[in-house]
Design an enzyme around this catalytic site. Structure first.
Site, PDB file in Angstrom:
ATOM      1  N   THR A  45       0.834  -1.207   0.000  1.00  0.00           N
ATOM      2  CA  THR A  45       0.000   0.000   0.000  1.00  0.00           C
ATOM      3  C   THR A  45       0.864   1.251   0.000  1.00  0.00           C
ATOM      4  O   THR A  45       0.590   2.213  -0.728  1.00  0.00           O
ATOM      5  CB  THR A  45      -0.930   0.014   1.224  1.00  0.00           C
ATOM      6  N   TRP A  91       2.603   1.528  -3.358  1.00  0.00           N
ATOM      7  CA  TRP A  91       1.634   1.819  -4.414  1.00  0.00           C
ATOM      8  C   TRP A  91       1.435   3.328  -4.547  1.00  0.00           C
ATOM      9  O   TRP A  91       1.249   3.843  -5.646  1.00  0.00           O
ATOM     10  CB  TRP A  91       0.295   1.154  -4.100  1.00  0.00           C
ATOM     11  N   HIS A  92       1.502   4.047  -3.435  1.00  0.00           N
ATOM     12  CA  HIS A  92       1.272   5.483  -3.463  1.00  0.00           C
ATOM     13  C   HIS A  92       2.432   6.257  -4.075  1.00  0.00           C
ATOM     14  O   HIS A  92       2.235   7.370  -4.574  1.00  0.00           O
ATOM     15  CB  HIS A  92       1.000   6.010  -2.051  1.00  0.00           C
ATOM     16  N   GLY A  93       3.628   5.723  -4.034  1.00  0.00           N
ATOM     17  CA  GLY A  93       4.732   6.472  -4.615  1.00  0.00           C
ATOM     18  C   GLY A  93       6.069   5.787  -4.425  1.00  0.00           C
ATOM     19  O   GLY A  93       6.256   4.998  -3.491  1.00  0.00           O
ATOM     20  N   PHE A 152      -0.267   9.848  -8.140  1.00  0.00           N
ATOM     21  CA  PHE A 152      -0.129   8.424  -7.842  1.00  0.00           C
ATOM     22  C   PHE A 152      -0.621   7.557  -8.993  1.00  0.00           C
ATOM     23  O   PHE A 152      -0.498   6.350  -8.940  1.00  0.00           O
ATOM     24  CB  PHE A 152      -0.892   8.061  -6.572  1.00  0.00           C
TER      25      PHE A 152
END
Length: 473
Positions: free
Chosen positions: A318, A321-323, A473
């Site tokens: 998680t 996934w955002h950056g 994102f």
């Protein structure tokens, strides 16, 4: 093209809605598909080719993944997922990975090149949509789409293409073949939801953004507890009103086009545990990781330590996934660690007494705000500097730069936004405004569309809007 831009509000959206209204019912998907690709091209340019290649590959794979299809279905599934993840990893993480290797090599005097690729808009979202499609078809939960136009509509639908909500295929598959019947009713229900999101974004999030930026840009030797708390709380509010505003706009747009998109927020800052927070914040992402990562790993069926392992894996993913930054990894580990602690000591259930609930809500909000510091900071050094001042009070005030950004209007909006999020956890404003027909909801809709949208439109016309935070994102 941003939802909060003059081009979208006064040209693109009216043209699309008018076209949907006047064309035959069974043309809806075609209109939405063409409009969505034009919308994406306007912002993504040449990287649109990558989206098209991914759509072709996953559409063809879907036809071979249905139960009873000839050939090795499992091999096709693994290949499709590998293709999607490879695209995401290369375009989103190649630069980060090669920078780390470059820095390591520099220690021993070597010079390795750094790969720099333009990040396609919305790649994290459409990758997850593709994976949802092939997995749901493979599991037999929904049949593969036969019409390419319907598939393009699902993947590229402009309300959710670049920043969600993440729509699992099973949630929308039954809506794709159905022609719209109640067109005006859909527009009447969807526009107030869109208007709510526009006001959240333009009036609140964009207004307090300069103050937040000034706080996080403060040099370490000038940072004070006052600046740290203003920046941390301000960003928690900015991110919520920006992202939930986008989700409201996306859900409202989807409804106007005849689609029911899933809810993404349910007053997350009302949570009394971190576990509850993740049931209320970015709910479509949480559901995606639950269905396609956590449960396939074994969920909580394999014992206590396996459950902790699975939770940790999910939140590492998680975070990344955002950056592609260590700050996002630490943010994911921070939340994953809190969830493990809550399960280990039985803190994941809400306390019974009102006093205890208030105390736990304050603690949860404090932990979430600390986590957002990692999420917002450019690097770990900045994050730890700010958190150090949050937890170690000093008597310093605001610097001249931060004081100049702290205008009366921004302070009032900051306090107003904080007041909104500390209200009780029900009702959730978006669904209530869209669905309820009582007098209070009706009055809220009328006020929002006459006063709120008017003021938001003035701000948009003056060019004071900014891109949605989740576009990155």
């Amino acid at each position: 093209m941003s939802f909060a831009s003059p081009l979208f509000l006064w040209f693109f959206l009216p043209v699309v809605l008018a076209t949907v209204l006047v064309t035959p019912r069974n043309w809806r998907n075609g209109v939405v598909a063409v409009a969505s690709l034009l919308f994406y091209v306007s912002g993504a340019g040449g990287t649109t080719v990558l989206l098209l290649v991914c759509m072709v590959g996953n559409y063809l794979a879907g036809r071979r993944l249905e139960p009873g299809a000839p050939g090795d279905r499992r091999l096709v599934l693994v290949g499709a997922i590998a293709l999607n993840l490879a695209v995401l990893v290369v375009w989103k993480y190649a630069g980060f990975a090669t920078r780390q290797l470059h820095d390591i090599a520099a220690v021993v005097g070597a010079d390795l090149p750094v790969v720099e690729l333009a990040l396609p808009i919305g790649i994290s979202f459409y990758t997850f949509h593709h994976i949802s499609y092939v997995v749901d078809v493979y599991r037999g939960e929904r049949p593969a789409l036969r019409e390419p136009v319907a598939f393009v509509t699902y993947i590229a639908m402009f309300p959710q293409l670049v920043a969600g909500p993440i729509v699992r295929f099973r949630e929308i598959a039954d809506q794709l073949p159905q022609p719209r019947v109640h067109r005006w009713d859909d527009i009447a229900a969807g526009f107030p939801r869109f208007a709510l999101g526009l006001c959240k974004k333009v009036i609140i999030a964009d207004s307090i953004a300069p103050l937040v930026d000034a706080c996080f840009a403060t040099p370490a030797d000038e940072m004070t507890t006052s600046i740290a708390w203003v920046g941390a709380i301000g960003y928690a509010l900015q991110l919520y009103f920006d992202f939930s505003g986008y989700s409201d706009m996306a859900i409202g747009l989807g409804r106007m086009l005849g689609f029911r998109l899933p809810e993404n927020f349910a007053r997350p800052y009302s949570s009394v545990t971190i576990t509850e927070f993740w049931r209320r914040w970015h709910m479509s992402l949480s559901r995606w990781f639950r269905d396609y990562v956590y449960i396939p790993l074994g969920g909580n069926r394999g014992g206590v330590w396996q459950t902790y392992r699975n939770l940790s894996i999910v939140f590492v993913l998680t975070g990344f996934w955002h950056g592609a930054n260590w700050t996002f990894l630490v943010w994911g580990l921070f939340h994953g660690g809190l969830l493990v602690l809550e399960r280990r000591f039985g803190w994941d259930s809400a306390p019974a007494t009102t006093r205890a609930r208030i105390a736990r809500r304050v603690l949860t909000m404090l932990l979430v705000v600390i986590g957002w510091v990692f999420f917002r900071s450019a690097d770990l050094g900045t994050a730890f500097t700010i958190i150090g001042h949050l937890l170690s009070p000093d008597f310093g005030g605001l610097t001249e730069t931060v004081a100049a950004a702290a205008t009366n209007q921004r302070i009032v909006l900051l306090v107003l936004a904080l007041g909104i999020v500390v209200l009780p956890d029900h009702p959730v404003s978006g669904p209530y405004l869209e669905a309820s027909r009582d007098k209070i909801a009706t009055a809220a809709r009328v006020s929002l569309m006459t006063i709120g949208v008017g003021y938001a439109a003035i701000l948009v016309a003056s060019g004071t809007f900014s891109p949605f935070l989740y576009y990155q994102f």
